[in-house]
Design an enzyme around this catalytic site. Structure first.
Site, PDB file in Angstrom:
ATOM      1  N   ASN A  25       0.819  -1.224   0.000  1.00 51.82           N
ATOM      2  CA  ASN A  25       0.000   0.000   0.000  1.00 51.82           C
ATOM      3  C   ASN A  25       0.848   1.268   0.000  1.00 51.82           C
ATOM      4  OD1 ASN A  25      -2.309  -1.578   0.036  1.00 51.82           O
ATOM      5  ND2 ASN A  25      -2.307  -1.676   2.272  1.00 51.82           N
ATOM      6  N   ARG A  26       1.954   1.210  -0.669  1.00 52.03           N
ATOM      7  CA  ARG A  26       2.835   2.370  -0.808  1.00 52.03           C
ATOM      8  C   ARG A  26       3.426   2.847   0.518  1.00 52.03           C
ATOM      9  NH1 ARG A  26       3.164   4.479  -5.709  1.00 52.03           N
ATOM     10  NH2 ARG A  26       1.728   3.642  -7.248  1.00 52.03           N
TER      11      ARG A  26
END
Ligand SMILES: Cc1cc2nc3c(=O)[nH]c(=O)nc-3n(C[C@H](O)[C@H](O)[C@H](O)COP(=O)(O)O)c2cc1C
Length: 168
Positions: free
Chosen positions: A145-146
């Site tokens: 998720n970055r």
């Protein structure tokens, strides 16, 4: 690794070079032509950046530091360990200079093969190594998720590495 330099006109350029040595507390060594564009840029501005992309592991390491020529003895040690064809190829190319046709390069190679047909190939005085001594290194690891992990190591005035975690 990718080596980025800045020339006197402020133009940034980058190119791949082979990392041939890395020693704790010392730096990153690569070899090249001392009359090349990168060498001219380093001569005027020895601050460089190295980039190690490691896509398979979703990882990168970025280095900032100062490049300087290694000793002639250290260059000779490496040059003499190279295959004869590579030694002669170093003589045959005026790296970064324009050429009118590939055939000219082949002629230059043939001329050097003839010149060094006998005996050992001497180290060209226009060829050698640079050592990049880092003062900043960033380790980047991709996360889900970055939410990537970034750690920046910066050398402070007391020669100690200061470590900060950065937002992705
Ligand atoms: C995988 C790879 C490795 C390379 N390794 C070197 C190297 O160790 N030394 C070098 O001078 N050029 C190396 N080159 C060529 C450079 O990227 C570059 O074309 C050359 O050094 C001339 O750069 P300059 O005109 O900016 O000085 C390599 C290229 C690739 C793609």
């Amino acid at each position: 690794m990718v080596l980025a330099t800045v020339d006197p006109a402020g133009m940034v350029w980058q190119r791949m070079v082979l990392l041939k040595d890395v020693s704790p507390g010392k730096g990153f060594v690569f070899f090249t032509n001392y009359a090349s564009d990168k060498a001219a840029a380093i001569e005027q501005n020895p601050r460089v950046s190295l980039h190690f992309p490691w896509n398979e592991l979703d990882r990168q390491v970025i280095v900032g530091g100062v490049a300087s020529k290694i000793s002639v003895a250290e260059t000779a040690r490496y040059f003499l360990s190279r295959p004869r064809e590579s030694q002669i190829a170093a003589w045959a190319s005026q790296q970064s200079r324009p050429i009118s046709a590939r055939a000219v390069l082949e002629q230059q190679l043939a001329a050097m093969q003839a010149k060094f047909a006998q005996g050992s190939v001497p180290v060209p005085d226009f060829w050698g190594g640079y050592r990049v001594v880092p003062d900043r290194i960033e380790f980047w690891q991709g996360g889900v998720n970055r939410l990537h992990d970034r750690f920046r190591y910066t050398k402070n005035q007391d020669d100690q590495w200061q470590i900060e975690q950065l937002q992705p």
